[in-house]
Design a protein around this motif. Structure first.
Motif, PDB file in Angstrom:
ATOM      1  N   GLY A   1      -2.173  -2.689  12.293  1.00  0.00           N
ATOM      2  CA  GLY A   1      -0.900  -2.224  13.175  1.00  0.00           C
ATOM      3  C   GLY A   1      -0.243  -0.792  12.835  1.00  0.00           C
ATOM      4  O   GLY A   1       0.654  -0.606  13.475  1.00  0.00           O
ATOM      5  N   GLY A   2      -1.015   0.013  11.965  1.00  0.00           N
ATOM      6  CA  GLY A   2      -1.038   1.346  11.807  1.00  0.00           C
ATOM      7  C   GLY A   2      -1.368   2.448  12.933  1.00  0.00           C
ATOM      8  O   GLY A   2      -2.395   1.985  13.882  1.00  0.00           O
ATOM      9  N   HIS A   3      -0.647   3.429  13.190  1.00  0.00           N
ATOM     10  CA  HIS A   3      -1.103   4.269  14.132  1.00  0.00           C
ATOM     11  C   HIS A   3      -1.923   5.303  13.414  1.00  0.00           C
ATOM     12  O   HIS A   3      -1.895   5.484  12.409  1.00  0.00           O
ATOM     13  CB  HIS A   3       0.093   5.147  14.884  1.00  0.00           C
ATOM     14  CG  HIS A   3      -0.156   5.951  15.815  1.00  0.00           C
ATOM     15  ND1 HIS A   3      -0.421   7.180  15.696  1.00  0.00           N
ATOM     16  CD2 HIS A   3      -0.693   5.809  17.205  1.00  0.00           C
ATOM     17  CE1 HIS A   3      -0.629   7.838  16.967  1.00  0.00           C
ATOM     18  NE2 HIS A   3      -0.854   6.928  17.856  1.00  0.00           N
ATOM     19  N   ARG A   4      -3.028   5.798  14.263  1.00  0.00           N
ATOM     20  CA  ARG A   4      -3.983   6.463  13.718  1.00  0.00           C
ATOM     21  C   ARG A   4      -3.433   7.970  13.033  1.00  0.00           C
ATOM     22  O   ARG A   4      -4.052   8.401  12.358  1.00  0.00           O
ATOM     23  CB  ARG A   4      -5.082   6.952  14.747  1.00  0.00           C
ATOM     24  CG  ARG A   4      -5.923   5.695  15.148  1.00  0.00           C
ATOM     25  CD  ARG A   4      -7.345   6.196  15.850  1.00  0.00           C
ATOM     26  NE  ARG A   4      -8.062   5.113  16.064  1.00  0.00           N
ATOM     27  CZ  ARG A   4      -8.704   4.421  15.288  1.00  0.00           C
ATOM     28  NH1 ARG A   4      -8.980   4.998  14.144  1.00  0.00           N
ATOM     29  NH2 ARG A   4      -9.428   3.168  15.550  1.00  0.00           N
ATOM     30  N   SER A   5      -2.265   8.261  13.585  1.00  0.00           N
ATOM     31  CA  SER A   5      -1.851   9.508  12.696  1.00  0.00           C
ATOM     32  C   SER A   5      -0.850   9.143  11.479  1.00  0.00           C
ATOM     33  O   SER A   5      -0.772   9.830  10.645  1.00  0.00           O
ATOM     34  CB  SER A   5      -0.271   9.782  13.539  1.00  0.00           C
ATOM     35  OG  SER A   5       0.645   8.924  13.854  1.00  0.00           O
ATOM     36  N   ARG A   6      -1.049   7.983  11.098  1.00  0.00           N
ATOM     37  CA  ARG A   6      -0.445   7.408   9.869  1.00  0.00           C
ATOM     38  C   ARG A   6       1.131   7.870   9.822  1.00  0.00           C
ATOM     39  O   ARG A   6       1.522   7.687   8.623  1.00  0.00           O
ATOM     40  CB  ARG A   6      -1.350   7.737   8.595  1.00  0.00           C
ATOM     41  CG  ARG A   6      -2.655   7.503   8.591  1.00  0.00           C
ATOM     42  CD  ARG A   6      -3.422   7.876   7.348  1.00  0.00           C
ATOM     43  NE  ARG A   6      -2.990   7.030   6.497  1.00  0.00           N
ATOM     44  CZ  ARG A   6      -2.638   7.742   5.360  1.00  0.00           C
ATOM     45  NH1 ARG A   6      -2.432   8.812   5.230  1.00  0.00           N
ATOM     46  NH2 ARG A   6      -2.310   6.865   4.190  1.00  0.00           N
ATOM     47  N   ASP A   7       1.719   8.126  10.866  1.00  0.00           N
ATOM     48  CA  ASP A   7       3.063   8.556  10.927  1.00  0.00           C
ATOM     49  C   ASP A   7       4.035   7.467  11.271  1.00  0.00           C
ATOM     50  O   ASP A   7       4.218   6.936  12.151  1.00  0.00           O
ATOM     51  CB  ASP A   7       3.213   9.873  12.177  1.00  0.00           C
ATOM     52  CG  ASP A   7       4.658  10.105  11.972  1.00  0.00           C
ATOM     53  OD1 ASP A   7       5.612   9.863  11.281  1.00  0.00           O
ATOM     54  OD2 ASP A   7       4.894  10.831  12.803  1.00  0.00           O
TER      55      ASP A   7
END
Length: 249
Positions: free
Chosen positions: A99-105
């Motif tokens: 569920g995380g975005h690849r930016s880790r933001d």
């Protein structure tokens, strides 16, 4: 120019569409036509941006705005079809299995969800089947926000996240169920949550995000935050909410 940057143009188009009933109330024909032309110019710019190539997060911003335009405006079904394909492709690429975005933001993930949830409803309201990638991304992203959440209703300050708008987070978590339990491990995103009594620790144990996604990445690998109930004990500085354009040194 700032006004022509893809995220700004995408937000402007979404805002025009969402506020159109108020803006067009009592408007004469000339203003109505000018407003429609402004919407068309905004959509055309975003389609040009997608063709010429922009950063990954900006592609998602543009695709979401174009999907809204295709659903809200009559006669531009081709834009809706193209935008839906782009949205599905980018969500599959950018939203990881946990569920995380690849930016880790966390900030980008939260703001994206604030657009994806009403977009899902817009598809349903127009009797158009939402793309599977949209439904799957929403279902994966909501539990990750709980992992990053402290008891004071704020998100941990990692990789671009600053002060949390409590009403935004509360709105999102309603969709995940008021009694839902947070996930404890996010191996793809690189975050871990530890709980013991009132103590909560959220740790960044991941590698830096890939360069194309690192617009707001911070040098915070192996950093952590700790809280006891609503009291934050260890906290990262985060990124100012009023200045997301600032970059880490």
């Amino acid at each position: 120019a700032l006004a022509r940057q893809t995220p700004v143009a995408a937000r402007r188009l979404i805002s025009f569409l969402s506020q159109s009933p108020l803006v067009l109330e009592g408007a004469d024909h000339a203003f109505y036509q000018a407003f429609l032309k402004a919407l068309a110019r905004g959509a055309q710019q975003l389609e040009r941006d997608l063709r010429r190539g922009v950063p990954p997060q900006w592609r998602l911003n543009a695709a979401v705005a174009l999907c809204f335009a295709g659903l809200c405006c009559e006669g531009i079904q081709p834009i809706l079809r193209r935008a839906t394909r782009v949205l599905s492709r980018e969500l599959d690429r950018q939203i990881m299995a946990d569920g995380g975005h690849r930016s880790r933001d966390p900030r980008f993930a939260m703001e994206l969800l604030l657009d994806l949830l009403p977009l899902r409803q817009s598809y349903l309201s127009r009797s158009v089947e939402p793309p599977a990638a949209l439904l799957g991304a929403i279902d994966r992203m909501l539990p990750l926000l709980r992992l990053l959440r402290h008891a004071d209703a704020s998100l941990s300050h990692f990789n671009g996240m600053g002060a949390t708008a409590a009403d935004h987070l509360a709105t999102l978590l309603i969709y995940d169920g008021a009694l839902a339990q947070p996930m404890m491990h996010a191996p793809n995103s690189g975050y871990e949550r530890l709980e013991g009594g009132r103590i909560v620790i959220v740790a960044d144990v991941g590698a830096p995000p890939p360069l194309p996604y690192s617009l707001n990445a911070g040098a915070g690998c192996l950093s952590f935050e700790m809280s006891s109930g609503p009291q934050r004990i260890v906290i990262n500085c985060g990124l100012p909410a009023s200045g997301p354009e600032l970059r880490r040194l």
